[in-house]
Design a protein around this motif. Structure first.
Motif, short mmCIF file in Angstrom:
data_model
loop_
_atom_site.label_atom_id
_atom_site.label_comp_id
_atom_site.label_asym_id
_atom_site.label_seq_id
_atom_site.Cartn_x
_atom_site.Cartn_y
_atom_site.Cartn_z
N VAL A 1 0.84 -1.16 -0.06
CA VAL A 1 0.00 -0.07 0.08
C VAL A 1 0.73 1.29 -0.05
CG1 VAL A 1 -1.85 -1.10 0.92
CG2 VAL A 1 -0.14 0.20 2.44
N ASP A 2 1.96 1.13 -0.07
CA ASP A 2 3.07 2.28 0.26
C ASP A 2 3.09 3.02 -1.12
OD1 ASP A 2 5.00 4.28 0.44
OD2 ASP A 2 6.67 2.82 0.87
N PRO A 3 2.51 4.44 -1.02
CA PRO A 3 2.36 5.18 -2.18
C PRO A 3 3.49 5.65 -2.81
CG PRO A 3 1.84 6.48 -0.21
CD PRO A 3 1.95 5.18 0.25
N ALA A 4 4.60 5.34 -2.12
CA ALA A 4 6.09 6.03 -2.40
C ALA A 4 6.69 4.67 -3.20
CB ALA A 4 7.06 6.22 -1.21
N LEU A 5 6.22 3.68 -3.09
CA LEU A 5 6.85 2.29 -3.69
C LEU A 5 5.99 1.90 -4.77
CD1 LEU A 5 8.96 0.21 -3.48
CD2 LEU A 5 7.36 -1.08 -2.12
N GLY A 6 6.68 2.19 -6.15
CA GLY A 6 5.79 1.84 -7.17
C GLY A 6 5.49 0.37 -7.31
N ALA A 7 4.94 -0.21 -8.17
CA ALA A 7 4.65 -1.83 -8.23
C ALA A 7 5.88 -2.19 -9.11
CB ALA A 7 3.18 -1.89 -9.13
N ASP A 8 6.50 -1.60 -10.11
CA ASP A 8 7.56 -1.92 -10.58
C ASP A 8 8.76 -2.27 -9.76
OD1 ASP A 8 7.66 0.66 -10.34
OD2 ASP A 8 8.32 1.13 -12.38
N ARG A 9 8.97 -1.23 -8.89
CA ARG A 9 10.06 -1.34 -8.07
C ARG A 9 9.97 -2.53 -7.12
NH1 ARG A 9 10.19 3.86 -4.93
NH2 ARG A 9 11.77 2.90 -3.97
N LEU A 10 8.48 -2.73 -6.72
CA LEU A 10 8.18 -3.65 -5.64
C LEU A 10 8.37 -5.04 -6.34
CD1 LEU A 10 7.33 -5.01 -3.03
CD2 LEU A 10 4.85 -4.58 -3.97
N LEU A 11 8.26 -5.25 -7.49
CA LEU A 11 8.66 -6.48 -8.01
C LEU A 11 9.86 -6.81 -8.37
CD1 LEU A 11 5.75 -6.62 -11.23
CD2 LEU A 11 6.36 -7.98 -9.13
N TYR A 12 10.71 -5.61 -8.63
CA TYR A 12 12.03 -5.80 -8.84
C TYR A 12 12.71 -6.42 -7.47
CZ TYR A 12 17.13 -4.61 -9.43
OH TYR A 12 18.39 -4.73 -9.45
N ARG A 13 12.22 -5.71 -6.39
CA ARG A 13 12.59 -5.79 -4.81
C ARG A 13 12.66 -7.46 -4.49
NH1 ARG A 13 10.87 -2.35 -0.11
NH2 ARG A 13 11.98 -0.57 -1.14
N LEU A 14 11.07 -7.73 -5.04
CA LEU A 14 11.00 -9.33 -4.87
C LEU A 14 11.74 -9.99 -5.62
CD1 LEU A 14 7.24 -9.09 -4.40
CD2 LEU A 14 8.98 -9.42 -2.41
N PHE A 15 11.70 -9.75 -6.89
CA PHE A 15 12.20 -10.82 -8.02
C PHE A 15 13.45 -10.45 -8.79
CE2 PHE A 15 7.72 -11.68 -7.45
CZ PHE A 15 7.66 -12.95 -6.90
N HIS A 16 14.32 -9.58 -8.39
CA HIS A 16 15.23 -9.08 -9.39
C HIS A 16 16.38 -10.33 -9.55
CE1 HIS A 16 17.03 -8.67 -5.37
NE2 HIS A 16 18.22 -9.06 -5.78
N GLU A 17 16.59 -11.12 -8.75
CA GLU A 17 17.38 -12.30 -9.28
C GLU A 17 16.61 -13.26 -10.11
OE1 GLU A 17 18.81 -14.27 -5.82
OE2 GLU A 17 20.21 -12.64 -5.22
N GLU A 18 15.27 -13.29 -10.24
CA GLU A 18 14.41 -14.09 -11.25
C GLU A 18 14.15 -13.49 -12.60
OE1 GLU A 18 14.03 -17.25 -10.26
OE2 GLU A 18 14.87 -16.73 -8.28
N GLY A 19 14.53 -12.17 -12.74
CA GLY A 19 14.29 -11.62 -14.18
C GLY A 19 12.71 -11.00 -14.32
N ALA A 20 12.37 -10.38 -13.27
CA ALA A 20 10.83 -10.08 -13.28
C ALA A 20 10.55 -8.98 -14.50
CB ALA A 20 10.37 -9.26 -12.06
N ARG A 21 9.65 -9.42 -15.08
CA ARG A 21 9.20 -8.40 -16.27
C ARG A 21 7.82 -8.09 -16.14
NH1 ARG A 21 12.54 -8.79 -21.12
NH2 ARG A 21 14.05 -10.26 -20.86
N MET A 22 7.47 -6.73 -16.27
CA MET A 22 6.14 -6.20 -16.08
C MET A 22 5.59 -5.57 -17.43
SD MET A 22 4.48 -3.67 -12.98
CE MET A 22 4.71 -2.14 -14.00
N ALA A 23 4.58 -5.92 -17.78
CA ALA A 23 3.74 -5.36 -18.91
C ALA A 23 3.08 -3.85 -18.39
CB ALA A 23 2.64 -6.36 -19.23
N LYS A 24 2.62 -3.33 -19.40
CA LYS A 24 2.17 -1.79 -19.34
C LYS A 24 0.89 -2.16 -18.84
CE LYS A 24 0.30 1.91 -22.04
NZ LYS A 24 -0.13 2.34 -23.48
N PRO A 25 0.76 -1.31 -17.62
CA PRO A 25 -0.38 -1.14 -16.70
C PRO A 25 -1.78 -0.68 -17.60
CG PRO A 25 1.11 0.63 -16.05
CD PRO A 25 1.75 -0.26 -17.25
#
Length: 299
Positions: free
Chosen positions: A216-240
């Motif tokens: 719910v953090d307004p300062a933490l974008g979903a793209d950054r959250l995915l990177y934080r969780l899965f940067h070693e797994e190669g996270a790819r996010m599509a256009k919202p």
């Protein structure tokens, strides 16, 4: 993805995962919850249901409508959330005296709030296509856990879900309801991919580490959250894609439904001003229906 009120798909290069991540705020969540002034635990659970509806509904065809419904015999015996083409609407029904009973409560397990009952997901693809409905008991400590049970039983698909709702205060502005959610599903193995169990387990451990405040953090974008969780797994996010507060009620649909009521009953509902009064349970919009529109003579 830094803006609220949007949903995006994501995948992992090095794990058999496909998923969705959503953020709801000032445009898609806060007006729905403020409109009815629910007790806090009811507002939180309805916010989770709306987020779940967005996550699951976005997996379906663009013209499909998904209804998430939880019902029981508790203080809030009915909760409904709908998603259709990015539009969200929802409401909860309170038992008599429940508002006072829940006035000082915080987050509650679904079964405690709704009572012993079921989680129902209904898929309506329209165009005279059959409606699909899946039902599971409200047995999890959270709505996310109940929904995981639904996918495990009804869809036989390994699915992990996280949902979080809270009020965010910024300066002198009034509190704002926000929600975040993520859903990920296991992609089945094939000759090229091989067995996916170990990679899925690793991704599930990473997924489970996400915190409610991060969702719910307004300062933490979903793209950054995915990177934080899965940067070693190669996270790819599509256009919202956008999400918004959108009710599907209209006068034509309402009058069509009312024409099915017994005429004697409709005649008794005519108010002194000569109209039948109706209010949408979702958006609270009021309608004044002339008796002639539903085939009833005026008083």
């Amino acid at each position: 993805m830094t803006d609220d009120d949007a949903i995006a798909s994501f995948s992992l290069d090095r794990a058999p995962v496909r998923g969705r991540i959503a953020r709801l705020g000032a445009g898609a969540l806060d007006p729905i919850l403020r409109r009815h002034d629910y007790p806090r635990p009811v507002a939180m659970l309805l916010g989770e249901a709306l987020t779940l509806a967005a996550l699951v509904g976005s997996l379906l065809k663009p013209d499909a409508r998904l209804v998430v419904q939880a019902q029981g015999q508790g203080p809030a015996p009915l909760l409904v959330a709908e998603h259709a083409a990015g539009g969200l609407r929802g409401y909860a029904r309170l038992a008599e005296g429940a508002a006072l009973e829940l006035a000082n409560a915080n987050r509650m397990p679904p079964a405690a709030l709704l009572g012993a009952g079921n989680l129902v997901m209904t898929l309506d693809e329209g165009e005279d296509r059959p409606t699909y409905q899946g039902v599971v008991p409200l047995e999890g400590d959270t709505l996310a856990a109940c929904a995981e049970g639904y996918f495990r039983v009804s869809e036989q698909t390994d699915t992990n879900i996280r949902l979080a709702v809270g009020e965010v205060v910024s300066g002198d502005a009034p509190p704002l309801w926000r929600a975040g959610g993520a859903l990920m599903q296991r992609v089945a193995g094939d000759p090229a991919r091989g067995e996916t169990g170990e990679d899925w387990s690793r991704a599930s451990i990473l997924f489970a580490s996400v915190k409610d405040e991060e969702l719910v953090d307004p300062a933490l974008g979903a793209d950054r959250l995915l990177y934080r969780l899965f940067h070693e797994e190669g996270a790819r996010m599509a256009k919202p894609a956008p999400l918004n507060d959108r009710c599907t009620c209209d006068e034509a649909r309402l009058t069509k439904v009312m024409r099915q009521f017994p005429r004697e009953e409709l005649h008794e509902l005519i108010e002194p001003d000569g109209y039948l009064h109706a209010r949408c349970q979702f958006c609270s919009r009021a309608y004044l229906i002339a008796p002639e529109q539903v085939g009833v003579a005026s008083r």
